[in-house]
Motif scaffolding. Structure first.
Motif, PDB file in Angstrom:
ATOM      1  N   LYS A   1      44.680  98.815  90.870  1.00  0.00           N
ATOM      2  CA  LYS A   1      45.985  99.318  90.397  1.00  0.00           C
ATOM      3  C   LYS A   1      45.892 100.742  89.861  1.00  0.00           C
ATOM      4  O   LYS A   1      46.893 101.426  89.725  1.00  0.00           O
ATOM      5  CB  LYS A   1      46.521  98.390  89.306  1.00  0.00           C
ATOM      6  CG  LYS A   1      46.911  97.023  89.844  1.00  0.00           C
ATOM      7  CD  LYS A   1      47.710  96.249  88.819  1.00  0.00           C
ATOM      8  CE  LYS A   1      47.820  94.782  89.222  1.00  0.00           C
ATOM      9  NZ  LYS A   1      47.697  93.913  88.052  1.00  0.00           N
ATOM     10  N   THR A   2      44.661 101.155  89.458  1.00  0.00           N
ATOM     11  CA  THR A   2      44.474 102.526  88.945  1.00  0.00           C
ATOM     12  C   THR A   2      43.225 103.116  89.582  1.00  0.00           C
ATOM     13  O   THR A   2      42.151 102.505  89.504  1.00  0.00           O
ATOM     14  CB  THR A   2      44.312 102.528  87.406  1.00  0.00           C
ATOM     15  OG1 THR A   2      45.382 101.794  86.820  1.00  0.00           O
ATOM     16  CG2 THR A   2      44.265 103.945  86.858  1.00  0.00           C
TER      17      THR A   2
ATOM     18  N   GLU B   1      48.585 103.185  87.703  1.00  0.00           N
ATOM     19  CA  GLU B   1      49.086 102.957  86.341  1.00  0.00           C
ATOM     20  C   GLU B   1      48.203 103.565  85.252  1.00  0.00           C
ATOM     21  O   GLU B   1      46.994 103.691  85.435  1.00  0.00           O
ATOM     22  CB  GLU B   1      49.185 101.434  86.108  1.00  0.00           C
ATOM     23  CG  GLU B   1      50.137 100.743  87.059  1.00  0.00           C
ATOM     24  CD  GLU B   1      50.021  99.228  87.013  1.00  0.00           C
ATOM     25  OE1 GLU B   1      49.372  98.712  86.064  1.00  0.00           O
ATOM     26  OE2 GLU B   1      50.563  98.572  87.910  1.00  0.00           O
ATOM     27  N   ASP B   2      48.824 103.905  84.104  1.00  0.00           N
ATOM     28  CA  ASP B   2      48.053 104.264  82.906  1.00  0.00           C
ATOM     29  C   ASP B   2      47.261 103.045  82.448  1.00  0.00           C
ATOM     30  O   ASP B   2      47.632 101.908  82.747  1.00  0.00           O
ATOM     31  CB  ASP B   2      48.985 104.695  81.758  1.00  0.00           C
ATOM     32  CG  ASP B   2      49.590 106.077  82.003  1.00  0.00           C
ATOM     33  OD1 ASP B   2      49.250 106.684  83.047  1.00  0.00           O
ATOM     34  OD2 ASP B   2      50.383 106.526  81.165  1.00  0.00           O
ATOM     35  N   LEU B   3      46.190 103.286  81.676  1.00  0.00           N
ATOM     36  CA  LEU B   3      45.322 102.157  81.314  1.00  0.00           C
ATOM     37  C   LEU B   3      44.526 102.502  80.064  1.00  0.00           C
ATOM     38  O   LEU B   3      44.130 103.651  79.865  1.00  0.00           O
ATOM     39  CB  LEU B   3      44.358 101.895  82.487  1.00  0.00           C
ATOM     40  CG  LEU B   3      43.525 100.618  82.471  1.00  0.00           C
ATOM     41  CD1 LEU B   3      44.405  99.392  82.645  1.00  0.00           C
ATOM     42  CD2 LEU B   3      42.489 100.683  83.593  1.00  0.00           C
TER      43      LEU B   3
ATOM     44  N   SER C   1      39.432  93.132  84.100  1.00  0.00           N
ATOM     45  CA  SER C   1      38.738  92.900  85.383  1.00  0.00           C
ATOM     46  C   SER C   1      37.620  93.920  85.574  1.00  0.00           C
ATOM     47  O   SER C   1      37.642  95.002  84.992  1.00  0.00           O
ATOM     48  CB  SER C   1      39.727  93.029  86.539  1.00  0.00           C
ATOM     49  OG  SER C   1      40.786  92.122  86.354  1.00  0.00           O
TER      50      SER C   1
ATOM     51  N   PHE D   1      40.090 100.674  89.013  1.00  0.00           N
ATOM     52  CA  PHE D   1      40.393  99.619  88.045  1.00  0.00           C
ATOM     53  C   PHE D   1      41.401  98.632  88.611  1.00  0.00           C
ATOM     54  O   PHE D   1      42.318  99.023  89.347  1.00  0.00           O
ATOM     55  CB  PHE D   1      41.038 100.212  86.790  1.00  0.00           C
ATOM     56  CG  PHE D   1      40.187 101.199  86.042  1.00  0.00           C
ATOM     57  CD1 PHE D   1      39.323 100.770  85.042  1.00  0.00           C
ATOM     58  CD2 PHE D   1      40.269 102.563  86.314  1.00  0.00           C
ATOM     59  CE1 PHE D   1      38.556 101.687  84.328  1.00  0.00           C
ATOM     60  CE2 PHE D   1      39.506 103.477  85.606  1.00  0.00           C
ATOM     61  CZ  PHE D   1      38.642 103.045  84.606  1.00  0.00           C
ATOM     62  N   VAL D   2      41.277  97.357  88.230  1.00  0.00           N
ATOM     63  CA  VAL D   2      42.334  96.386  88.478  1.00  0.00           C
ATOM     64  C   VAL D   2      43.207  96.313  87.220  1.00  0.00           C
ATOM     65  O   VAL D   2      44.391  96.605  87.247  1.00  0.00           O
ATOM     66  CB  VAL D   2      41.753  94.998  88.840  1.00  0.00           C
ATOM     67  CG1 VAL D   2      42.879  93.979  89.029  1.00  0.00           C
ATOM     68  CG2 VAL D   2      40.871  95.095  90.076  1.00  0.00           C
ATOM     69  N   ASP D   3      42.597  95.972  86.089  1.00  0.00           N
ATOM     70  CA  ASP D   3      43.280  95.988  84.792  1.00  0.00           C
ATOM     71  C   ASP D   3      42.203  96.016  83.710  1.00  0.00           C
ATOM     72  O   ASP D   3      41.024  96.134  84.036  1.00  0.00           O
ATOM     73  CB  ASP D   3      44.214  94.775  84.633  1.00  0.00           C
ATOM     74  CG  ASP D   3      43.469  93.468  84.865  1.00  0.00           C
ATOM     75  OD1 ASP D   3      42.324  93.337  84.355  1.00  0.00           O
ATOM     76  OD2 ASP D   3      44.009  92.580  85.549  1.00  0.00           O
ATOM     77  N   ASN D   4      42.611  95.890  82.434  1.00  0.00           N
ATOM     78  CA  ASN D   4      41.618  96.080  81.366  1.00  0.00           C
ATOM     79  C   ASN D   4      40.749  94.845  81.088  1.00  0.00           C
ATOM     80  O   ASN D   4      39.991  94.826  80.123  1.00  0.00           O
ATOM     81  CB  ASN D   4      42.268  96.608  80.085  1.00  0.00           C
ATOM     82  CG  ASN D   4      43.234  95.601  79.493  1.00  0.00           C
ATOM     83  OD1 ASN D   4      43.399  94.497  80.028  1.00  0.00           O
ATOM     84  ND2 ASN D   4      43.874  95.975  78.398  1.00  0.00           N
TER      85      ASN D   4
ATOM     86  N   VAL E   1      41.069 100.852  78.278  1.00  0.00           N
ATOM     87  CA  VAL E   1      40.069  99.825  78.574  1.00  0.00           C
ATOM     88  C   VAL E   1      38.757 100.192  77.869  1.00  0.00           C
ATOM     89  O   VAL E   1      38.434 101.369  77.698  1.00  0.00           O
ATOM     90  CB  VAL E   1      39.917  99.665  80.115  1.00  0.00           C
ATOM     91  CG1 VAL E   1      39.642 100.986  80.791  1.00  0.00           C
ATOM     92  CG2 VAL E   1      38.868  98.638  80.492  1.00  0.00           C
TER      93      VAL E   1
END
Lengths: 367, 367
Positions: free
Chosen positions: B254-255, B314-316, B346, B341-344, B318
């Motif tokens: 996603k990022t 997306e902003d993130l 993963s 990145f997938v998300d904070n 992590v």
């Protein structure tokens, strides 16, 4: 409050030198800190382990405020050496230290009760003399390896300084061997003191890091200071009496051997391969123009070497701890060295052949 | 009886390589020895810790006799590297080994019952392929640092080799991060095995010391041999199944962030000064064209850095263990790297931007 800018390179160097005074971790965290203090237009950085103290002056530009602060030495060292730009801004206020350089920002806690930082006593009015940095460095190198790390006699865990008849003499011994280096100097007065080995290491660091050609030494009975430009190392002397080393200096030699130090070092290195796995002993067998070196190990076997020598006096068979011979040879720069023997039970004197002012004494071991 | 002359330089090198197979001190002294054995006109030197074995062939001239002898590896290494002349004479007879070079003479005990030296099983008939020395060296360098030294899962204490569809793939993971390197090769067959980390270190030594351009690898189910000219390293594989690593490779990012590895490494180094004194955590805050790195320590304070990036998606915010990020960056040569990145929660995938065949996966930590 205190606010100043400083060059990273100079700050890094002075932090590193001052940090070397800091001892192993103690219960009091203030002794793990550097004290930063503006004094008469410069920034003074101080560190102490109560025995050895370092004062390093750092050039800063205009500064605001007059507060002191104490901060963990490892932390500030780690931060400063990694900063991205040469220009660094320090801002200290109410226990909080901000450091900025380029896009880096650090906001640090400092150690409270900065007034508990031990004051460094340091009296300029004692006996003072100067010595070339390189000469003092060489004198330390020639003797400090003989000081004991372990002896129960505290006087032997350091280097003895003696000023007498216009000579400065340094002596160190662990009871099995002794090294002595002397130098003619313009010293006004006679005195002697012992520096602990840890203090010696500090002074050696000062000598190897400074670009100053001369060191000013000031002795005032309980402390000695070594000043090299921006850096002053202040040391408490050891309150002990050094043994009467002159009694062990051998006289009336019966066998004198002249040899090449490289030949000897190379042969010794090989017989040590066996000696260190055996009885830690090397036998020197001296006949007319040959020295035979040999060692044995009941488990591994034996090694035999021979080197050419020039001999005056009697034939001799004598045993030594090879480590002590090896260390002595490594600390003599000259190629031609003399071995002066009395007999196989008396101390051997080793000295460079044509150079005054340095000698090394080592006791034999029994066969 | 066995008698031969040999060049010191070659013997020294081969002894050093063979000795690296020897493990820490064990009850059986034969495992601390090198076996010297004439085989078809060359001198073979062997060492083993029963898991990894090294066979090194040394050129010798004419030799007399056909005996083998086993001698303590440390001792013979120490002796040979200190010998005075390049020409060395070995004479072995009835358990006694004489070594002569110039004026040096060693007479050594050898280990009795040389026939107890473990035989090194080594089958030439397995699946075989060749790989450029420099490519295999690089592949090991890229993955072996991720292998675990401690994991209770034995399969993770090593590097996984997988030959599949004409590719050789190396994978290592400690459960928190994973590195994968692959290379297209002409391999006839499919197989996989795990090499223990100690064996990997042996192979890495072989790769860095050899001048051979290619390594021949032969796999026969329980052992793998790596041959580079005169030297063959034979390794038992670890009898374990490697976890299904393909399940942790992230998909559907996603990022995506593109950054300069030097910028990142420099900024990370500074926030690590605080992180290593605090919670061992660094926060990455990713907005349009900036990544802010920060770390905190309740005792010492905080550090903040920022670097320019190019972002897609997306902003993130992590958090990571900075040591894992730092090690990954150090093992990528390219300046431009991608963070996917997938998300904070993963795994993050790190890879060089324009180079295939290498990627690194690391799990985030909770804020």
């Amino acid at each position: 409050m205190l606010k100043f800018t400083v060059q990273k390179s100079e700050l890094e160097e002075k932090i590193s030198i001052a940090s070397s005074a800091i001892g192993p971790r103690t219960v009091d965290p203030i002794l793990q800190c550097l004290l930063f203090k503006p004094v008469g237009g410069v920034l003074r950085i101080q560190a102490t382990d109560l025995q050895t103290s370092v004062i390093a002056n750092v050039k800063i530009g205009e500064y605001e405020g007059n507060d002191s602060f104490a901060v963990d030495a490892d932390l500030i060292d780690d931060i400063v050496k990694n900063l991205p730009e040469d220009e660094v801004l320090f801002e200290y206020s109410n226990g909080k230290l901000n450091i900025r350089s380029g896009k880096s920002k650090f906001s640090l806690a400092t150690v409270s009760e900065v007034e508990r930082f031990p004051s460094i006593e340091y009296d300029d009015s004692g006996i003072s003399f100067s010595i070339d940095t390189s000469i003092l460095e060489e004198m330390f190198d020639r003797v400090s390896f003989c000081a004991s790390n372990e002896s129960a006699m505290k006087a032997l865990n350091g280097v003895y300084f003696e000023a007498h008849g216009g000579f400065l003499r340094l002596v160190a011994s662990d009871g099995y061997r002794l090294a002595l280096a002397e130098q003619k100097l313009a010293i006004d007065g006679e005195f002697d003191f012992i520096l602990a080995l840890k203090s010696v290491r500090e002074i050696e660091k000062l000598l190897s890091s400074t670009t100053e050609p001369e060191i000013k030494i000031t002795f005032d009975h309980s402390t000695v200071s070594f000043n090299a430009g921006d850096i002053t190392t202040v040391v408490r002397v050891v309150e002990e009496t050094f043994p009467d080393y002159k009694r062990v200096l051998p006289k009336a030699f019966k066998t004198r051997v002249i040899l090449n130090s490289d030949d000897f070092a190379e042969a010794l290195k090989r017989v040590m391969v066996i000696a260190k796995r055996g009885n830690e002993k090397v036998q020197l067998k001296i006949t007319d123009d040959v020295m035979e070196l040999s060692s044995q190990s009941s488990e591994y076997g034996e090694a035999v070497e021979s080197i050419p020598i020039t001999k005056d006096g009697e034939d001799l068979v004598v045993n030594f701890n090879p480590k002590f011979l090896n260390e002595a040879i490594k600390h003599i720069d000259e190629k031609e060295i003399e071995f002066n023997f009395v007999d196989n039970l008396s101390p051997l004197q080793i000295n460079p052949r044509n150079v005054e002012g340095y000698l090394y004494i080592v006791l034999p071991v029994r066969a």
